[in-house]
Motif scaffolding. Sequence first.
Motif, PDB file in Angstrom:
ATOM      1  N   GLU A  51       0.068  55.519   4.137  1.00 26.31           N
ATOM      2  CA  GLU A  51       0.813  54.905   5.226  1.00 26.31           C
ATOM      3  C   GLU A  51       1.313  53.538   4.756  1.00 26.31           C
ATOM      4  O   GLU A  51       0.774  52.980   3.778  1.00 26.31           O
ATOM      5  N   PRO A  52       2.334  52.973   5.418  1.00 26.21           N
ATOM      6  CA  PRO A  52       2.818  51.650   5.006  1.00 26.21           C
ATOM      7  C   PRO A  52       1.668  50.651   4.860  1.00 26.21           C
ATOM      8  O   PRO A  52       0.775  50.581   5.700  1.00 26.21           O
ATOM      9  N   GLY A  53       1.686  49.907   3.749  1.00 28.41           N
ATOM     10  CA  GLY A  53       0.662  48.907   3.471  1.00 28.41           C
ATOM     11  C   GLY A  53      -0.614  49.434   2.860  1.00 28.41           C
ATOM     12  O   GLY A  53      -1.449  48.658   2.395  1.00 28.41           O
ATOM     13  N   ALA A  54      -0.804  50.751   2.821  1.00 32.53           N
ATOM     14  CA  ALA A  54      -2.034  51.330   2.261  1.00 32.53           C
ATOM     15  C   ALA A  54      -1.958  51.357   0.735  1.00 32.53           C
ATOM     16  O   ALA A  54      -0.883  51.493   0.153  1.00 32.53           O
ATOM     17  N   ARG A  55      -3.115  51.234   0.101  1.00 30.31           N
ATOM     18  CA  ARG A  55      -3.163  51.220  -1.355  1.00 30.31           C
ATOM     19  C   ARG A  55      -4.545  51.633  -1.839  1.00 30.31           C
ATOM     20  O   ARG A  55      -5.525  51.528  -1.110  1.00 30.31           O
ATOM     21  N   SER A  56      -4.584  52.057  -3.092  1.00 29.52           N
ATOM     22  CA  SER A  56      -5.864  52.391  -3.715  1.00 29.52           C
ATOM     23  C   SER A  56      -6.540  51.121  -4.199  1.00 29.52           C
ATOM     24  O   SER A  56      -5.909  50.071  -4.336  1.00 29.52           O
ATOM     25  N   ASN A  57      -7.820  51.230  -4.485  1.00 24.98           N
ATOM     26  CA  ASN A  57      -8.514  50.188  -5.239  1.00 24.98           C
ATOM     27  C   ASN A  57      -8.032  50.255  -6.679  1.00 24.98           C
ATOM     28  O   ASN A  57      -7.407  51.240  -7.112  1.00 24.98           O
ATOM     29  N   TRP A  58      -8.370  49.246  -7.447  1.00 23.89           N
ATOM     30  CA  TRP A  58      -8.192  49.331  -8.895  1.00 23.89           C
ATOM     31  C   TRP A  58      -9.030  50.514  -9.377  1.00 23.89           C
ATOM     32  O   TRP A  58     -10.114  50.772  -8.843  1.00 23.89           O
ATOM     33  N   HIS A  59      -8.538  51.239 -10.339  1.00 20.98           N
ATOM     34  CA  HIS A  59      -9.279  52.371 -10.890  1.00 20.98           C
ATOM     35  C   HIS A  59      -8.702  52.746 -12.250  1.00 20.98           C
ATOM     36  O   HIS A  59      -7.668  52.229 -12.658  1.00 20.98           O
ATOM     37  N   SER A  60      -9.383  53.636 -12.947  1.00 15.72           N
ATOM     38  CA  SER A  60      -8.886  54.156 -14.224  1.00 15.72           C
ATOM     39  C   SER A  60      -9.282  55.624 -14.333  1.00 15.72           C
ATOM     40  O   SER A  60     -10.123  56.120 -13.589  1.00 15.72           O
ATOM     41  N   HIS A  61      -8.632  56.302 -15.266  1.00 16.34           N
ATOM     42  CA  HIS A  61      -8.899  57.721 -15.518  1.00 16.34           C
ATOM     43  C   HIS A  61      -9.177  57.899 -17.006  1.00 16.34           C
ATOM     44  O   HIS A  61      -8.370  57.456 -17.835  1.00 16.34           O
ATOM     45  N   PRO A  62     -10.303  58.533 -17.384  1.00 19.73           N
ATOM     46  CA  PRO A  62     -10.644  58.693 -18.799  1.00 19.73           C
ATOM     47  C   PRO A  62      -9.558  59.377 -19.635  1.00 19.73           C
ATOM     48  O   PRO A  62      -9.388  59.053 -20.803  1.00 19.73           O
ATOM     49  N   ALA A  63      -8.803  60.301 -19.032  1.00 23.83           N
ATOM     50  CA  ALA A  63      -7.750  61.001 -19.778  1.00 23.83           C
ATOM     51  C   ALA A  63      -6.356  60.635 -19.262  1.00 23.83           C
ATOM     52  O   ALA A  63      -5.376  61.285 -19.597  1.00 23.83           O
ATOM     53  N   VAL A  91       8.541  59.166 -12.027  1.00 18.09           N
ATOM     54  CA  VAL A  91       7.367  59.745 -12.682  1.00 18.09           C
ATOM     55  C   VAL A  91       6.684  58.602 -13.415  1.00 18.09           C
ATOM     56  O   VAL A  91       7.310  57.904 -14.212  1.00 18.09           O
ATOM     57  N   ILE A  92       5.410  58.404 -13.135  1.00 21.79           N
ATOM     58  CA  ILE A  92       4.643  57.278 -13.663  1.00 21.79           C
ATOM     59  C   ILE A  92       3.514  57.828 -14.528  1.00 21.79           C
ATOM     60  O   ILE A  92       2.771  58.709 -14.097  1.00 21.79           O
ATOM     61  N   LYS A  93       3.365  57.282 -15.731  1.00 21.41           N
ATOM     62  CA  LYS A  93       2.229  57.626 -16.593  1.00 21.41           C
ATOM     63  C   LYS A  93       1.235  56.479 -16.584  1.00 21.41           C
ATOM     64  O   LYS A  93       1.593  55.344 -16.899  1.00 21.41           O
ATOM     65  N   CYS A  94       0.011  56.781 -16.212  1.00 20.98           N
ATOM     66  CA  CYS A  94      -1.080  55.813 -16.253  1.00 20.98           C
ATOM     67  C   CYS A  94      -1.906  56.161 -17.490  1.00 20.98           C
ATOM     68  O   CYS A  94      -2.542  57.214 -17.525  1.00 20.98           O
ATOM     69  N   PRO A  95      -1.891  55.315 -18.515  1.00 16.32           N
ATOM     70  CA  PRO A  95      -2.593  55.643 -19.758  1.00 16.32           C
ATOM     71  C   PRO A  95      -4.106  55.798 -19.562  1.00 16.32           C
ATOM     72  O   PRO A  95      -4.680  55.227 -18.625  1.00 16.32           O
ATOM     73  N   PRO A  96      -4.760  56.532 -20.455  1.00 15.58           N
ATOM     74  CA  PRO A  96      -6.210  56.700 -20.373  1.00 15.58           C
ATOM     75  C   PRO A  96      -6.940  55.352 -20.364  1.00 15.58           C
ATOM     76  O   PRO A  96      -6.576  54.436 -21.111  1.00 15.58           O
ATOM     77  N   ASN A  97      -7.948  55.261 -19.504  1.00 16.60           N
ATOM     78  CA  ASN A  97      -8.847  54.111 -19.426  1.00 16.60           C
ATOM     79  C   ASN A  97      -8.146  52.784 -19.152  1.00 16.60           C
ATOM     80  O   ASN A  97      -8.689  51.724 -19.461  1.00 16.60           O
ATOM     81  N   VAL A  98      -6.954  52.805 -18.557  1.00 15.33           N
ATOM     82  CA  VAL A  98      -6.244  51.577 -18.205  1.00 15.33           C
ATOM     83  C   VAL A  98      -6.394  51.344 -16.701  1.00 15.33           C
ATOM     84  O   VAL A  98      -6.047  52.207 -15.891  1.00 15.33           O
ATOM     85  N   LYS A  99      -6.897  50.187 -16.351  1.00 15.44           N
ATOM     86  CA  LYS A  99      -7.114  49.813 -14.956  1.00 15.44           C
ATOM     87  C   LYS A  99      -5.760  49.670 -14.258  1.00 15.44           C
ATOM     88  O   LYS A  99      -4.853  49.021 -14.780  1.00 15.44           O
ATOM     89  N   HIS A 100      -5.622  50.283 -13.077  1.00 14.60           N
ATOM     90  CA  HIS A 100      -4.361  50.254 -12.333  1.00 14.60           C
ATOM     91  C   HIS A 100      -4.612  50.532 -10.854  1.00 14.60           C
ATOM     92  O   HIS A 100      -5.714  50.896 -10.463  1.00 14.60           O
ATOM     93  N   TRP A 101      -3.562  50.375 -10.065  1.00 19.25           N
ATOM     94  CA  TRP A 101      -3.595  50.747  -8.652  1.00 19.25           C
ATOM     95  C   TRP A 101      -2.204  51.185  -8.236  1.00 19.25           C
ATOM     96  O   TRP A 101      -1.224  50.909  -8.912  1.00 19.25           O
ATOM     97  N   HIS A 102      -2.124  51.863  -7.092  1.00 17.43           N
ATOM     98  CA  HIS A 102      -0.842  52.270  -6.544  1.00 17.43           C
ATOM     99  C   HIS A 102      -0.978  52.459  -5.046  1.00 17.43           C
ATOM    100  O   HIS A 102      -2.077  52.661  -4.527  1.00 17.43           O
ATOM    101  N   GLY A 103       0.167  52.369  -4.351  1.00 18.48           N
ATOM    102  CA  GLY A 103       0.149  52.525  -2.900  1.00 18.48           C
ATOM    103  C   GLY A 103       1.531  52.322  -2.318  1.00 18.48           C
ATOM    104  O   GLY A 103       2.521  52.202  -3.039  1.00 18.48           O
ATOM    105  N   ALA A 104       1.589  52.293  -1.006  1.00 16.58           N
ATOM    106  CA  ALA A 104       2.852  52.181  -0.274  1.00 16.58           C
ATOM    107  C   ALA A 104       3.325  50.732  -0.206  1.00 16.58           C
ATOM    108  O   ALA A 104       2.541  49.793  -0.354  1.00 16.58           O
ATOM    109  N   SER A 105       4.611  50.571   0.054  1.00 15.25           N
ATOM    110  CA  SER A 105       5.156  49.245   0.340  1.00 15.25           C
ATOM    111  C   SER A 105       4.716  48.844   1.752  1.00 15.25           C
ATOM    112  O   SER A 105       4.221  49.678   2.514  1.00 15.25           O
TER     113      SER A 105
END
Length: 139
Positions: A51-63, A91-105
């Motif tokens: 929803e507008p304003g919503a976002r994930s926490n910082w996180h990473s993915h091993p692969a 299309v967004i690539k989040c590299p392995p083990n790189v801390k990131h977040w994403h969400g709505a405007s």
Amino acid sequence: MSTKADKNKLEAIFPKGNLGSKEFFTGNAYHMSLVNADTIFTTAVGNVYFEPGARSNWHSHPAGQILIITDGIGYHQLEDHPIEIIKKGDVIKCPPNVKHWHGASPDTGLQQLYIVPNTEKGIVEWMETVNDQQYNSIK
């Protein structure tokens, strides 16, 4: 006559899904698993609606992770990089083990498909909340 609310309404491809945990998201984010990883297809695929304003926490993915934005406008940030605006068709690539977040405007929701490959390496490591100062630091 269309209203601002009509213009900001997203076209749903998949069901909205279940409300995500407040432990991992700020605001309302809904998750729907589409492909569960197994020993043949070691890939998880799902849909997330922010929803507008919503976002994930910082996180990473091993692969790593691939995001396909199916509607809306949002933000994506890799640690130590500026926030990027993301929108339908990106299309967004989040590299392995790189801390990131994403969400709505703040004004428009975001729908994304996520693809997490090689789940035998692990799926996600959740970290701290993206605070309002970080979220609002877009230039």
